[in-house]
Scaffold this motif. Structure first.
Motif, short mmCIF file in Angstrom:
data_model
loop_
_atom_site.label_atom_id
_atom_site.label_comp_id
_atom_site.label_asym_id
_atom_site.label_seq_id
_atom_site.Cartn_x
_atom_site.Cartn_y
_atom_site.Cartn_z
N LEU A 58 65.37 52.18 45.93
CA LEU A 58 64.95 50.79 45.83
C LEU A 58 64.34 50.32 47.14
O LEU A 58 63.35 49.59 47.15
CB LEU A 58 66.14 49.90 45.44
CG LEU A 58 65.82 48.43 45.22
CD1 LEU A 58 64.77 48.25 44.12
CD2 LEU A 58 67.09 47.68 44.86
N GLN A 59 64.90 50.75 48.26
CA GLN A 59 64.37 50.39 49.58
C GLN A 59 62.93 50.87 49.73
O GLN A 59 62.06 50.11 50.15
CB GLN A 59 65.24 51.03 50.68
CG GLN A 59 64.79 50.72 52.09
CD GLN A 59 65.17 49.34 52.52
OE1 GLN A 59 66.29 48.91 52.27
NE2 GLN A 59 64.28 48.64 53.16
N VAL A 60 62.67 52.11 49.37
CA VAL A 60 61.32 52.68 49.48
C VAL A 60 60.36 51.95 48.54
O VAL A 60 59.25 51.58 48.94
CB VAL A 60 61.34 54.19 49.18
CG1 VAL A 60 59.94 54.75 49.05
CG2 VAL A 60 62.09 54.93 50.27
N LEU A 61 60.79 51.73 47.32
CA LEU A 61 59.92 51.05 46.35
C LEU A 61 59.58 49.63 46.79
O LEU A 61 58.45 49.18 46.66
CB LEU A 61 60.55 51.06 44.97
CG LEU A 61 60.62 52.42 44.28
CD1 LEU A 61 61.42 52.31 42.99
CD2 LEU A 61 59.24 52.96 44.01
N LEU A 62 60.55 48.91 47.31
CA LEU A 62 60.31 47.55 47.77
C LEU A 62 59.42 47.52 49.01
O LEU A 62 58.46 46.76 49.08
CB LEU A 62 61.62 46.82 48.05
CG LEU A 62 62.42 46.38 46.84
CD1 LEU A 62 63.76 45.80 47.28
CD2 LEU A 62 61.65 45.38 46.01
N ASP A 63 59.76 48.35 50.00
CA ASP A 63 59.00 48.35 51.25
C ASP A 63 57.54 48.71 51.04
O ASP A 63 56.65 48.03 51.55
CB ASP A 63 59.61 49.32 52.26
CG ASP A 63 60.84 48.76 52.94
OD1 ASP A 63 61.12 47.56 52.78
OD2 ASP A 63 61.52 49.53 53.65
N TYR A 64 57.28 49.77 50.31
CA TYR A 64 55.91 50.26 50.18
C TYR A 64 55.23 49.81 48.89
O TYR A 64 54.03 49.57 48.88
CB TYR A 64 55.90 51.79 50.28
CG TYR A 64 56.45 52.29 51.58
CD1 TYR A 64 55.71 52.18 52.75
CD2 TYR A 64 57.72 52.84 51.66
CE1 TYR A 64 56.23 52.63 53.95
CE2 TYR A 64 58.23 53.30 52.85
CZ TYR A 64 57.48 53.19 54.00
OH TYR A 64 57.98 53.63 55.19
N GLY A 65 55.98 49.70 47.82
CA GLY A 65 55.40 49.31 46.54
C GLY A 65 54.87 47.89 46.54
O GLY A 65 53.78 47.62 46.04
N ILE A 66 55.64 46.98 47.09
CA ILE A 66 55.19 45.59 47.15
C ILE A 66 53.94 45.47 48.03
O ILE A 66 53.00 44.76 47.69
CB ILE A 66 56.31 44.65 47.62
CG1 ILE A 66 57.36 44.53 46.52
CG2 ILE A 66 55.76 43.28 48.01
CD1 ILE A 66 58.56 43.71 46.87
N ALA A 67 53.92 46.21 49.13
CA ALA A 67 52.73 46.18 49.99
C ALA A 67 51.50 46.70 49.23
O ALA A 67 50.41 46.12 49.35
CB ALA A 67 52.97 47.02 51.24
N ALA A 68 51.65 47.75 48.44
CA ALA A 68 50.53 48.29 47.66
C ALA A 68 50.04 47.27 46.64
O ALA A 68 48.82 47.06 46.49
CB ALA A 68 50.96 49.59 46.97
N VAL A 69 50.95 46.63 45.97
CA VAL A 69 50.57 45.61 44.97
C VAL A 69 49.87 44.44 45.65
O VAL A 69 48.85 43.93 45.15
CB VAL A 69 51.80 45.15 44.17
CG1 VAL A 69 51.48 43.93 43.32
CG2 VAL A 69 52.33 46.29 43.32
N VAL A 70 50.36 44.02 46.79
CA VAL A 70 49.76 42.90 47.52
C VAL A 70 48.33 43.24 47.94
O VAL A 70 47.43 42.41 47.80
CB VAL A 70 50.62 42.50 48.75
CG1 VAL A 70 49.87 41.58 49.68
CG2 VAL A 70 51.91 41.86 48.28
N TYR A 71 48.10 44.47 48.42
CA TYR A 71 46.74 44.90 48.77
C TYR A 71 45.79 44.71 47.59
O TYR A 71 44.71 44.15 47.73
CB TYR A 71 46.70 46.37 49.17
CG TYR A 71 47.05 46.67 50.60
CD1 TYR A 71 46.75 45.81 51.63
CD2 TYR A 71 47.68 47.87 50.92
CE1 TYR A 71 47.07 46.11 52.94
CE2 TYR A 71 48.00 48.19 52.23
CZ TYR A 71 47.69 47.30 53.23
OH TYR A 71 48.00 47.61 54.51
N VAL A 72 46.20 45.21 46.43
CA VAL A 72 45.33 45.17 45.27
C VAL A 72 45.11 43.73 44.78
O VAL A 72 43.98 43.34 44.47
CB VAL A 72 45.88 46.08 44.15
CG1 VAL A 72 45.09 45.91 42.87
CG2 VAL A 72 45.86 47.54 44.60
N VAL A 73 46.16 42.95 44.75
CA VAL A 73 46.03 41.56 44.28
C VAL A 73 45.13 40.76 45.22
O VAL A 73 44.20 40.06 44.77
CB VAL A 73 47.42 40.89 44.15
CG1 VAL A 73 47.30 39.40 43.96
CG2 VAL A 73 48.20 41.52 43.01
N ILE A 74 45.37 40.85 46.51
CA ILE A 74 44.54 40.11 47.46
C ILE A 74 43.09 40.56 47.40
O ILE A 74 42.16 39.74 47.42
CB ILE A 74 45.10 40.23 48.89
CG1 ILE A 74 46.40 39.43 49.01
CG2 ILE A 74 44.09 39.75 49.93
CD1 ILE A 74 47.12 39.58 50.32
#
Length: 86
Positions: A58-74
């Motif tokens: 969960l730590q890995v998914l939150l740390d890196y996954g949210i950043a990846a989603v934010v890149y694409v959304v922005i």
């Protein structure tokens, strides 16, 4: 302006892709002594420790996954605005 939105989206997808590859490498316990694995770790390393949760997965998914989603959304928001102005 059609070219600008493509560039914005492409850069964001490449950055998000680096983060996704690192998520997979980390969760699959890739050898960090390997040069390629080390490069992905360095490229994705800025988002380490954004969240503090108990489970490693969960730590890995939150740390890196949210950043990846934010890149694409922005990127999609910026590209949409760049295209709308033309």
């Amino acid at each position: 302006m059609r070219g600008i939105d493509s560039v914005i989206r492409t850069v964001a997808h490449v950055l998000a892709g680096i983060l996704v590859v690192w998520i997979l490498m980390d969760l699959l316990d890739a050898n960090r002594g390997n040069t390629v694995v080390g490069w992905f770790h360095s490229a994705a390393g800025w988002s380490i420790g954004l969240f503090d949760v108990a489970g490693r997965t969960l730590q890995v998914l939150l740390d890196y996954g949210i950043a990846a989603v934010v890149y694409v959304v922005i990127a999609n928001v910026l590209a949409g605005r760049a295209f709308a102005r033309s």
